[in-house]
Design an enzyme around this catalytic site. Structure first.
Site, mmCIF file in Angstrom:
data_model
loop_
_atom_site.group_PDB
_atom_site.id
_atom_site.type_symbol
_atom_site.label_atom_id
_atom_site.label_comp_id
_atom_site.label_asym_id
_atom_site.label_seq_id
_atom_site.Cartn_x
_atom_site.Cartn_y
_atom_site.Cartn_z
ATOM 1 C CG ASN A 1 -0.988 -6.400 -1.746
ATOM 2 O OD1 ASN A 1 -1.489 -7.033 -2.893
ATOM 3 N ND2 ASN A 1 -1.274 -6.487 -0.638
ATOM 4 C CG ASP B 1 -12.797 -8.579 1.539
ATOM 5 O OD1 ASP B 1 -12.895 -7.673 0.977
ATOM 6 O OD2 ASP B 1 -12.217 -8.737 2.566
ATOM 7 C CD GLU C 1 -4.674 -7.790 1.295
ATOM 8 O OE1 GLU C 1 -5.576 -7.054 1.973
ATOM 9 O OE2 GLU C 1 -3.563 -7.367 1.293
ATOM 10 C CD GLU D 1 -2.848 -1.352 2.279
ATOM 11 O OE1 GLU D 1 -2.697 -0.557 3.300
ATOM 12 O OE2 GLU D 1 -3.610 -2.293 2.228
ATOM 13 C CG HIS E 1 -9.938 -5.502 0.734
ATOM 14 N ND1 HIS E 1 -10.184 -6.781 1.389
ATOM 15 C CD2 HIS E 1 -8.711 -5.015 0.823
ATOM 16 C CE1 HIS E 1 -9.097 -7.076 1.863
ATOM 17 N NE2 HIS E 1 -8.218 -6.098 1.584
#
Length: 476
Positions: free
Chosen positions: A198, A264, A262, A157, A234
């Site tokens: 990432n 979701d 990641e 990030e 996300h």
């Protein structure tokens, strides 16, 4: 993205869901496991685990049966591995690695450099000491796990939403050059590990992903070792970027891989059949986008199920973000991913799954005839002037179908406005729902779920009769 505190949150009840039930259902269809299907196409399907997860036998049963890649949730982050200067603690990370090895899973190292979960002693260092400390931390940790980690999120990030670099301890001391230095240091410590940058909100083309693209292009031109870009993914249900595949393609054109790291897809609680159906469509979209891009190596969900998801602790009123519910029963998103990966959708029965269907033989027929049979279950969720309806179609016959058409009559006043996993024509009255390229094959006993959204003028009932390829179906 998820922090230690947020990952400790337990998801709230998800409300009504379309679930698979029966003994062994929590393992979610061993015969069509995500990892087996993904591996058959040269990909992986992973999950994230924390040290505390390892004591939950229900959770680990799903993890070991379904996933072939593990990302440690917190155990390799700086505040765990080097809580004070020069004092290292690899015990928690070692437990995750040992679990992965014991279950034939690889490990994504997460992460070496991040502005969050960074011990205060690092942020308080004089600027002229930061580079040496960063290089020492990367070298020590990457060396400890050398040969045990498939890939590292070397820098996590690094960007603000506007595409500027975060002004954290590393940027403030070293400028933008800290990214290249971190990658070179990691490569020197473990030359065989894949090295990633990432970040979140870089799944579609926007200011942040443009900045990542430009950074990767610059690093490649300088000969800096970088192997991939991680798209955290996300999402909010219904908001997967339409240009995600194109964005993946432009990154891979630079000569790097991409991975969904990641995943979701959070739902405003309580979840209902409509939001769960949209979530299933979202998951399928993400997987299909990855499969369509030669340089997309795999997908990892962040967490195993809703009960261990970080979402409720981070986003008030949201949850139900994974493929498994609070009891680790598979949700419609699981079936959608199985289908996207080329398997047969599981059926709701005491035998929770079908094996992946083989290629239809010449005897498979799209029309009615000997051995034909079907069952349709309908679930309606209605509001003032609209509704969603999910239809689960099961081939109860003895002959495989290699395409299908489901005919039914909509109650008066209902007009279809959109559909998922099927095409429906016309929009009202006597309609026909037809299979798409990815869900047309239905082996005996196999099922698929499709659905639609419609407006209504007061009658929200489900159709009372269905025919599949001309054969009348039972209801329920």
């Amino acid at each position: 993205m998820p922090s230690r505190v947020l990952l400790a949150a337990v998801a709230a009840a998800t409300g009504a869901a379309l679930l698979l039930t029966g003994p062994g259902a929590q393992a979610g269809a061993a015969g069509t496991s995500l990892k087996t299907l993904a591996e058959s196409g040269g990909h992986y399907f992973g999950t994230a685990l924390t040290q505390s997860n390892l004591s939950n036998s229900t959770l680990t049963a799903v993890a070991s049966s379904q996933f072939d890649m593990v990302t440690p949730g917190n155990e390799m982050k700086w505040d765990t591995t080097e809580p004070s200067n020069g004092n290292y603690n690899f015990g928690p990370g070692d437990q995750i690695v040992s679990y992965a090895k014991a279950n034939g899973m690889r490990v994504r190292g997460h992460n070496l450099v991040w502005h969050s979960q960074l011990p205060g002693w690092v942020s308080n260092l004089p600027s002229n000491q930061v580079q040496g400390v960063m290089e020492s931390h990367i070298t020590t940790e990457a060396t400890h796990y050398k040969g045990q980690v498939y890939a590292w999120d070397v820098v996590n990030e690094p960007f603000n939403e506007d595409g500027s670099l975060r002004q954290d301890a590393f940027y403030n001391a070293m400028g933008s050059g800290y990214l290249a230095d971190a990658l070179r240091t990691a490569h020197a410590a473990d030359p065989n590990a894949k090295l990633y940058l990432n970040d979140y909100n870089i799944e579609g083309e926007n200011a942040k992903s443009n900045a990542m693209y430009n950074l990767v292009a610059s690093l490649k031109s300088q000969g800096v070792p970088i192997d991939g870009v991680g798209l955290e993914s996300h999402f909010i249900v219904g908001q997967v970027p339409s240009d995600m595949k194109a964005n993946m393609q432009r990154f891979t054109a630079l000569g790097v891989n991409v991975a969904v790291t990641e995943l979701d897809d959070r739902i405003q609680l309580p979840a209902n059949s409509g939001s769960l159906a949209q979530q299933a469509a979202d998951y399928a979209t993400v997987v299909n986008d990855c499969l369509a891009v030669a340089g997309c190596v795999g997908v990892s969900q962040w967490g195993v199920g809703d009960a261990d998801s970080w979402i409720p602790g981070a986003f008030s009123g949201y949850g139900a973000a994974t493929m498994y519910d609070n009891n680790y029963q598979p949700k419609p998103a699981y079936s959608a991913v199985v289908t996207a990966l080329g398997g047969s959708s599981p059926t709701p029965s005491s035998s929770p799954t079908s094996s992946p269907s083989s290629s239809p033989s010449s005897s498979a027929s799209p029309s009615s005839g000997p051995g034909a049979g079907c069952r349709v279950g309908a679930v309606v969720n209605a509001w003032n002037t609209g509704l969603t309806e999910n239809l689960t179609i099961t081939n109860t016959g003895t002959t495989a179908l290699n395409s299908w058409s489901l005919a039914f009559t909509l109650p008066g006043g209902q007009t279809v406005t959109s559909a998922w996993n099927t095409a429906i024509t016309p929009s009202s009255g006597a309609v026909t729902a037809t299979s798409l390229s990815y869900n047309g094959t239905l082996a005996p006993g196999a099922a698929t779920t499709v659905g639609f959204q419609a407006t209504h003028t007061g009658n929200t009932a489900a159709p009372t009769a269905f025919t599949l390829n001309g054969t009348a179906c039972t209801i329920g």
